[in-house]
Design a protein around this motif. Structure first.
Motif, PDB file in Angstrom:
ATOM      1  N   UNK A 285      67.612  99.268  49.276  1.00 22.46           N
ATOM      2  CA  UNK A 285      66.875  98.326  48.432  1.00 22.46           C
ATOM      3  C   UNK A 285      65.737  99.043  47.724  1.00 22.46           C
ATOM      4  N   UNK A 286      65.615  98.799  46.434  1.00 22.26           N
ATOM      5  CA  UNK A 286      64.498  99.326  45.666  1.00 22.26           C
ATOM      6  C   UNK A 286      63.483  98.198  45.544  1.00 22.26           C
ATOM      7  N   UNK A 287      62.365  98.319  46.254  1.00 19.70           N
ATOM      8  CA  UNK A 287      61.375  97.240  46.256  1.00 19.70           C
ATOM      9  C   UNK A 287      60.188  97.566  45.364  1.00 19.70           C
ATOM     10  N   UNK A 288      60.416  98.447  44.378  1.00 25.59           N
ATOM     11  CA  UNK A 288      59.264  98.935  43.616  1.00 25.59           C
ATOM     12  C   UNK A 288      58.527  97.814  42.895  1.00 25.59           C
ATOM     13  N   UNK A 289      59.249  96.785  42.462  1.00 27.56           N
ATOM     14  CA  UNK A 289      58.574  95.702  41.751  1.00 27.56           C
ATOM     15  C   UNK A 289      57.827  94.789  42.714  1.00 27.56           C
ATOM     16  N   UNK A 290      58.142  94.913  43.989  1.00 30.39           N
ATOM     17  CA  UNK A 290      57.468  94.060  44.962  1.00 30.39           C
ATOM     18  C   UNK A 290      56.266  94.772  45.560  1.00 30.39           C
ATOM     19  N   UNK A 291      56.485  95.994  46.029  1.00 31.48           N
ATOM     20  CA  UNK A 291      55.416  96.690  46.745  1.00 31.48           C
ATOM     21  C   UNK A 291      54.864  97.877  45.977  1.00 31.48           C
ATOM     22  N   UNK A 292      55.500  98.259  44.887  1.00 37.55           N
ATOM     23  CA  UNK A 292      55.044  99.431  44.157  1.00 37.55           C
ATOM     24  C   UNK A 292      55.647 100.715  44.691  1.00 37.55           C
ATOM     25  N   UNK A 293      56.295 100.648  45.848  1.00 41.28           N
ATOM     26  CA  UNK A 293      56.888 101.815  46.502  1.00 41.28           C
ATOM     27  C   UNK A 293      58.204 102.166  45.817  1.00 41.28           C
ATOM     28  N   UNK A 294      58.338 103.408  45.306  1.00 39.28           N
ATOM     29  CA  UNK A 294      59.555 103.738  44.564  1.00 39.28           C
ATOM     30  C   UNK A 294      60.636 104.356  45.439  1.00 39.28           C
ATOM     31  N   UNK A 308      62.977  90.038  43.757  1.00 36.56           N
ATOM     32  CA  UNK A 308      62.551  91.112  42.875  1.00 36.56           C
ATOM     33  C   UNK A 308      63.059  92.470  43.326  1.00 36.56           C
ATOM     34  N   UNK A 309      63.550  92.583  44.572  1.00 37.95           N
ATOM     35  CA  UNK A 309      64.104  93.861  45.024  1.00 37.95           C
ATOM     36  C   UNK A 309      65.448  94.096  44.333  1.00 37.95           C
ATOM     37  N   UNK A 310      65.740  95.370  44.122  1.00 33.23           N
ATOM     38  CA  UNK A 310      67.001  95.724  43.470  1.00 33.23           C
ATOM     39  C   UNK A 310      67.962  96.239  44.529  1.00 33.23           C
ATOM     40  N   UNK A 311      69.159  95.665  44.580  1.00 33.22           N
ATOM     41  CA  UNK A 311      70.158  96.070  45.558  1.00 33.22           C
ATOM     42  C   UNK A 311      70.923  97.272  45.018  1.00 33.22           C
ATOM     43  N   UNK A 312      70.929  98.378  45.766  1.00 29.71           N
ATOM     44  CA  UNK A 312      71.500  99.618  45.247  1.00 29.71           C
ATOM     45  C   UNK A 312      72.973  99.798  45.522  1.00 29.71           C
ATOM     46  N   UNK A 313      73.334  99.824  46.800  1.00 28.18           N
ATOM     47  CA  UNK A 313      74.677 100.341  47.070  1.00 28.18           C
ATOM     48  C   UNK A 313      75.683  99.340  47.633  1.00 28.18           C
ATOM     49  N   UNK A 314      75.290  98.437  48.526  1.00 31.46           N
ATOM     50  CA  UNK A 314      76.306  97.596  49.153  1.00 31.46           C
ATOM     51  C   UNK A 314      76.066  96.115  48.883  1.00 31.46           C
ATOM     52  N   UNK A 315      77.120  95.316  49.085  1.00 34.77           N
ATOM     53  CA  UNK A 315      76.972  93.884  48.891  1.00 34.77           C
ATOM     54  C   UNK A 315      76.286  93.270  50.112  1.00 34.77           C
TER      55      UNK A 315
END
Lengths: 747, 49
Positions: A285-294, A308-315
């Motif tokens: 999970x890419x939570x950069x928009x939530x926590x700023x952590x890239x 707001x988290x971006x799901x990267x690899x799996x469903x």
């Protein structure tokens, strides 16, 4: 649309067997659109009425319930070339519309009364110096009283209510002296009419009301306009989520329609629309928009995920939850409560002036009465003069001084793509001397871009980008943005976790991990990695290249930071991301003061520290983790891409990819603040001249009318300068690509 | 000057009817879509293609 969207939650069923749906429409730009949309929809079976509001780009459709699905309406609009999004009027907006209508009614009544009373008053003034008989004068005064009393009772309500509200809370505001002045002037005029005296002040009272209502209405209208645009933008974001229904089938529904307990499906490359707990599946999970952590975080069953988290690899299958205790959301909300409570202590400029003004004026009136009595005048004359002092000092210009500037300045801001959420934000923006930026999504763009696009051969990049159109992987999505021709290659095959490949003209194209493209050796030699960069490789036959994908800086970030510094603002970065990721950005922008790895509570602590140094802090941020900081700062701005909770805390919201609106906002706010003070000074000078005249008993109703309208017009004209210079400077530059209005039209 | 006794009430009545007309139009929603109204007048809604 491959899948149909389930819009039933937005449909309002009415008693007469019809269903009603409100939609916000993108792409309306000409008169023909009205006919095209309304005519096109009326041909659908079952549609009773389709009515487009061209002013706010909203469409109301009604159809006989059961004969048509709401999705069919949206599809028909899509076929006609318009994107439509279900729209739910926010409570605030409805409330504002009602209030605006009410103010307009009051304004109409005051306008009617002031015109007719002025007709009578002018006759009396001219008759007083010629040959009016006392009977006719009395008749005119009685008529004026007959019009003025009900008119003031109706049109004065906004002021009465506001003054009562303030007094009940033990405060005073500008409306208190206004109401006292109006009531005393009315009372005195009625007494004078009964005594068949020469002078009454009905005309002044009603004219005063008319002017003040004009100011109020304009203020309201401006705010309503920005709210309408903001409401449409919220609808146009069109967040949809796959909900898993009872039979296990995924259905596409608007995110707003989800309830706690629902299960949703999030595929790779999609953003999580809701807060929840992972039930099954595992992914990054890419939570950069939530926590700023890239840095990406692994997500496994039982983990909490945020909207707001971006799901990267799996469903992932996620169960929607309300904010539970101990989660980030819960912490943020608790921090917000305390921060917002601290903010409400700010006192507006106008109220500050009113607090000092009201006692002084009332004291002056009292002194007048005492002075006249001691000088040997009758009690009647002394009271009349004292009331005249109150009428002439009734703060008409003072009450207009601030709102008129606010209207003109928020209009100027609107044109430079900034919406004000709160009325007094301008004053606080003008006072700001330190600006604290969040990094992720604020200084950088919320989406990822190819960082080395300029260094890759254009034809190679174009093939990579077109191939990327076939993949949902977030890195591929970033590469796909470089595509000029937006048609994907035919026969592209995606291999999960590896990449995507296609054969075009006998040559094999591959986009994916370096090993998948046979480009691992390239990676080794060009590995002067920065912290937040992701790598994706591309091969076409024997040609290979490496693309770096990262969250790029906003295109004008450096120039805007420089402009802000030229304005005398101290720029800082306060990010939730790691130091390795923040340092290069800070270096690029020339910002020396930066802090990384800050949790929401740390951010508040830093801001409190800055405030303790006596600084006025402007916070610019977008993440969920920034919401408390935005509320804690003296004033705050967030981009339109920010989460709803965050936007609600910000005093202003800006549109578009550029950061320049922030510098514009500060400039406009400072100019507006200067004009407000100038206006208050003008109003004060007027009072300094008028009060002695009234004290000496020289003020006649004619003089009062002239003085009031004169000072009000002067203040209003001065306020218009808040836009003057700005519109010149923007007309010199090329027009902005995305203005607020065109954003509405889906540009 | 007796003429004033009915001329002035008449003038007031005229003003009142103007006010009433405005309040009616506001209630009727005539100001809900000001830009649209300016454009709708240009379309021939009696000629359907």
């Amino acid at each position: 649309m491959a899948e149909t969207l389930d819009l039933s939650v937005y449909v309002k069923r009415q008693d007469d067997g019809t269903a009603h749906l409100d939609l916000a429409i993108e792409g309306i730009d000409c008169a023909a659109c009205i006919d095209e949309i309304e005519g096109g929809l009326c041909q659908l079976p079952g549609v009773v009425e389709a009515r487009l509001n061209y002013t706010n780009h909203r469409l109301a459709v009604e159809w006989r319930d059961g004969e048509l699905s709401p999705a069919a309406v949206v599809e028909e609009l899509q076929r006609l070339g318009y994107r439509a999004h279900p729209f739910q009027a926010r409570l605030v907006e409805e409330e504002e519309t009602r209030r605006a209508k009410w103010l307009l009614k009051c304004l109409a009544v005051a306008g009617f009364a002031s015109m007719n009373i002025m007709l009578l008053a002018v006759s009396v003034w001219s008759g007083n110096v010629t040959d009016i008989t006392p009977e006719i004068r009395d008749f005119f005064h009685w008529l004026a009283a007959l019009i003025a009393l009900p008119a003031v009772a109706y049109a004065g309500q906004p002021f009465f209510q506001s003054a009562m509200g303030a007094l009940r809370n033990g405060r005073t505001n500008m409306d208190v002296p206004i109401v006292i002045g109006i009531l005393l002037a009315l009372g005195m005029s009625v007494v004078e009419t009964i005594n068949s005296a020469e002078h009454t002040y009905f005309d002044s009272v009603v004219m005063l009301l008319f002017f003040l209502l004009c100011g109020r209405y304009l203020d309201q209208a401006m705010r309503r306009k920005t709210r309408a645009v903001a409401g449409n933008l919220a609808a146009l974001r069109a967040e949809v989520t796959h909900r898993v229904n009872e039979s296990g089938e995924p259905v596409l529904v608007p995110t707003a329609a989800l309830n706690p307990g629902d299960r949703v499906l999030v595929r790779p490359g999609e953003r999580v629309g809701v807060d929840g707990v992972i039930l099954s599946g595992s992914s990054e999970l890419d939570e950069s928009l939530v926590t700023g952590e890239t840095v990406r975080r692994p997500g496994t069953p039982g983990d909490v995920v945020y909207a707001g988290s971006l799901n990267y690899s799996g469903t992932l299958t996620i169960q929607v939850t309300a904010a539970g205790t101990g989660t980030l959301l819960d912490k943020v909300e608790r921090l917000l409560e305390s921060a917002a409570a601290a903010k409400s202590r700010y006192v507006q400029l106008a109220d500050k002036v009113a607090r000092a003004y009201a006692p002084v004026v009332h004291l002056a009136a009292l002194l007048t009465a005492i002075a006249w009595v001691t000088a040997g005048a009758s009690l009647h004359d002394a009271l009349i003069t004292a009331v005249a002092v109150l009428i002439i000092t009734c703060p008409c210009a003072l009450a207009l001084a601030v709102p008129v500037v606010q209207v003109v300045a928020s209009g100027a801001l609107f044109r430079s793509n900034v919406f004000l959420n709160t009325g007094d934000a301008l004053e606080r923006l003008a006072a700001a001397d330190t600006i604290v930026f969040d990094k992720t999504g604020t200084l950088t763009l919320p989406d990822m871009r190819v960082a080395n696009a300029g260094k890759v051969r254009p034809d190679l990049l174009e093939s990579a980008a077109r191939l990327a159109l076939s993949s949902h992987h977030p890195l591929a999505t970033a590469v796909a943005q470089e595509a000029r021709l937006r048609t994907p290659y035919e026969g592209a095959v995606e291999e999960a976790g590896q990449g995507v490949s296609a054969t075009v003209d006998g040559v094999e194209l591959r986009l994916g991990s370096p090993s998948y493209c046979g480009a691992s050796d390239l990676l080794a030699e060009s590995l002067e990695q920065e912290a937040d960069v992701s790598v994706i490789a591309f091969s076409r036959g024997d040609e290979r290249t490496i693309l770096y994908v990262r969250q790029a800086l906003r295109p004008d970030a450096a120039s805007t930071v420089k402009a802000l510094r030229d304005l005398g603002l101290d720029c800082r970065i306060l990010s939730g991301d790691r130091p390795e990721a923040v340092a290069p950005i800070a270096a690029m922008l020339g910002i020396e003061q930066w802090k990384a790895g800050a949790k929401p509570a740390d951010k508040i602590a830093v801001l409190e520290g800055l405030k303790a140094e006596g600084r006025k802090v402007l916070m610019v941020g977008d993440g969920l983790n920034d919401a408390p900081a935005l509320a804690a700062a003296d004033v705050s701005i967030s981009p339109i891409t920010a989460s709803d909770l965050t936007q609600a805390q910000a005093d202003a919201v800006f549109l578009g990819e550029k950061l320049a609106p922030i510098a514009n906002t500060v400039t406009i706010a400072r100019r507006a603040h200067g004009l407000m003070r100038q206006n208050l000074l003008l109003a004060l000078i007027y009072n300094l001249i008028a009060v002695p005249l009234a004290f000496l008993g020289y003020v006649t109703p004619l003089l009062a009318a002239l003085a009031m309208s004169g000072s009000s017009s002067l203040v209003t004209l001065n306020a218009l300068r808040a836009r003057g210079r700005n519109s010149q400077s923007t007309s010199a530059q090329p027009p902005q690509p995305v203005s607020a209005a065109s954003a509405l039209q889906g540009a | 000057m007796e003429v004033l006794l009915y001329l002035i009430p008449m003038a007031l009545l005229l003003g009142l009817s103007g006010l009433a007309a405005f309040l009616w139009s506001l209630k009727n929603g005539q100001y809900d879509d000001v830009k649209g109204a300016a454009l709708r007048v240009l379309t021939d809604d009696d000629i359907r293609p």
